[in-house]
Design a protein around this motif. Structure first.
Motif, PDB file in Angstrom:
ATOM      1  N   ILE A 166       0.852  -1.183   0.000  1.00  0.00           N
ATOM      2  CA  ILE A 166       0.000   0.000   0.000  1.00  0.00           C
ATOM      3  C   ILE A 166       0.894   1.241   0.000  1.00  0.00           C
ATOM      4  O   ILE A 166       1.670   1.443   0.937  1.00  0.00           O
ATOM      5  N   PRO A 167       0.836   2.068  -1.062  1.00  0.00           N
ATOM      6  CA  PRO A 167       1.661   3.277  -1.117  1.00  0.00           C
ATOM      7  C   PRO A 167       1.414   4.175   0.095  1.00  0.00           C
ATOM      8  O   PRO A 167       0.286   4.281   0.577  1.00  0.00           O
ATOM      9  N   THR A 168       2.481   4.818   0.598  1.00  0.00           N
ATOM     10  CA  THR A 168       2.351   5.667   1.783  1.00  0.00           C
ATOM     11  C   THR A 168       2.446   7.154   1.473  1.00  0.00           C
ATOM     12  O   THR A 168       2.148   7.969   2.325  1.00  0.00           O
ATOM     13  N   ARG A 169       2.878   7.505   0.255  1.00  0.00           N
ATOM     14  CA  ARG A 169       3.035   8.916  -0.096  1.00  0.00           C
ATOM     15  C   ARG A 169       2.057   9.287  -1.210  1.00  0.00           C
ATOM     16  O   ARG A 169       1.852   8.509  -2.150  1.00  0.00           O
ATOM     17  N   ALA A 170       1.484  10.468  -1.115  1.00  0.00           N
ATOM     18  CA  ALA A 170       0.513  10.922  -2.124  1.00  0.00           C
ATOM     19  C   ALA A 170       1.133  10.948  -3.521  1.00  0.00           C
ATOM     20  O   ALA A 170       0.468  10.616  -4.505  1.00  0.00           O
ATOM     21  N   GLN A 171       2.404  11.301  -3.633  1.00  0.00           N
ATOM     22  CA  GLN A 171       3.034  11.388  -4.950  1.00  0.00           C
ATOM     23  C   GLN A 171       3.243  10.014  -5.594  1.00  0.00           C
ATOM     24  O   GLN A 171       3.607   9.919  -6.756  1.00  0.00           O
ATOM     25  N   ASP A 172       2.996   8.930  -4.851  1.00  0.00           N
ATOM     26  CA  ASP A 172       3.155   7.584  -5.402  1.00  0.00           C
ATOM     27  C   ASP A 172       1.866   7.014  -5.979  1.00  0.00           C
ATOM     28  O   ASP A 172       1.831   5.876  -6.407  1.00  0.00           O
ATOM     29  N   GLY A 186       3.670   6.777 -15.001  1.00  0.00           N
ATOM     30  CA  GLY A 186       2.980   5.604 -14.477  1.00  0.00           C
ATOM     31  C   GLY A 186       3.880   4.498 -13.947  1.00  0.00           C
ATOM     32  O   GLY A 186       3.643   3.953 -12.882  1.00  0.00           O
ATOM     33  N   ASN A 187       4.932   4.137 -14.686  1.00  0.00           N
ATOM     34  CA  ASN A 187       5.801   3.054 -14.220  1.00  0.00           C
ATOM     35  C   ASN A 187       6.491   3.393 -12.913  1.00  0.00           C
ATOM     36  O   ASN A 187       6.697   2.527 -12.076  1.00  0.00           O
ATOM     37  N   THR A 188       6.864   4.646 -12.719  1.00  0.00           N
ATOM     38  CA  THR A 188       7.551   5.016 -11.482  1.00  0.00           C
ATOM     39  C   THR A 188       6.594   5.014 -10.288  1.00  0.00           C
ATOM     40  O   THR A 188       7.032   5.045  -9.148  1.00  0.00           O
ATOM     41  N   LYS A 189       5.286   4.965 -10.571  1.00  0.00           N
ATOM     42  CA  LYS A 189       4.268   4.921  -9.520  1.00  0.00           C
ATOM     43  C   LYS A 189       3.551   3.579  -9.477  1.00  0.00           C
ATOM     44  O   LYS A 189       2.540   3.428  -8.809  1.00  0.00           O
ATOM     45  N   SER A 190       4.078   2.600 -10.176  1.00  0.00           N
ATOM     46  CA  SER A 190       3.411   1.303 -10.232  1.00  0.00           C
ATOM     47  C   SER A 190       3.715   0.475  -8.990  1.00  0.00           C
ATOM     48  O   SER A 190       4.648   0.758  -8.244  1.00  0.00           O
ATOM     49  N   TYR A 191       2.917  -0.558  -8.782  1.00  0.00           N
ATOM     50  CA  TYR A 191       3.172  -1.472  -7.677  1.00  0.00           C
ATOM     51  C   TYR A 191       4.380  -2.332  -8.015  1.00  0.00           C
ATOM     52  O   TYR A 191       4.596  -2.679  -9.174  1.00  0.00           O
ATOM     53  N   PRO A 192       5.175  -2.674  -7.021  1.00  0.00           N
ATOM     54  CA  PRO A 192       6.342  -3.518  -7.291  1.00  0.00           C
ATOM     55  C   PRO A 192       5.922  -4.937  -7.679  1.00  0.00           C
ATOM     56  O   PRO A 192       4.784  -5.338  -7.453  1.00  0.00           O
TER      57      PRO A 192
END
Length: 107
Positions: A46-52, A62-68
């Protein structure tokens, strides 16, 4: 979550930080989690930062904000900043910081 028909237990929790992922070398976390079994456990990120959080499907970052990319096995979860088959010379890696959980469930 309806817990009237099953129970669940958090068996591991931690932070996976991919913010330092750059270039074509993936960031890889190998998490040894006693009791983790893909037959009755799940692994969540679960992302913890709004910018993610990706703004839209067409978001250019999009890829830099994707789930691992996660691979599970008995007692272990491997979490990577990119799909193992990705060409990191032409594809961006995730750079999110996320809270991760391993959860065991049963009836």
């Amino acid at each position: 979550m309806d817990t009237t028909t099953f129970t669940y237990q958090v068996i591991w929790q931690g932070v996976v930080d991919f913010s330092m992922a750059t270039g074509n070398t993936p960031v890889i976390y190998t998490l040894n989690i006693p009791g983790f079994n893909p037959a009755n456990c799940v692994f969540m990120v679960i992302p913890t930062r709004a910018q993610d959080v990706q703004l839209s499907e067409g978001d250019a970052t999009g890829n830099t904000k994707s789930y691992p990319y996660a691979t599970t096995s008995l007692g272990q979860v491997v979490v990577r900043s990119a799909n193992p088959s990705a060409d990191l010379n032409s594809t961006s890696q995730t750079r999110i910081v996320a809270k991760a959980y391993a959860i065991r469930y049963g009836s």
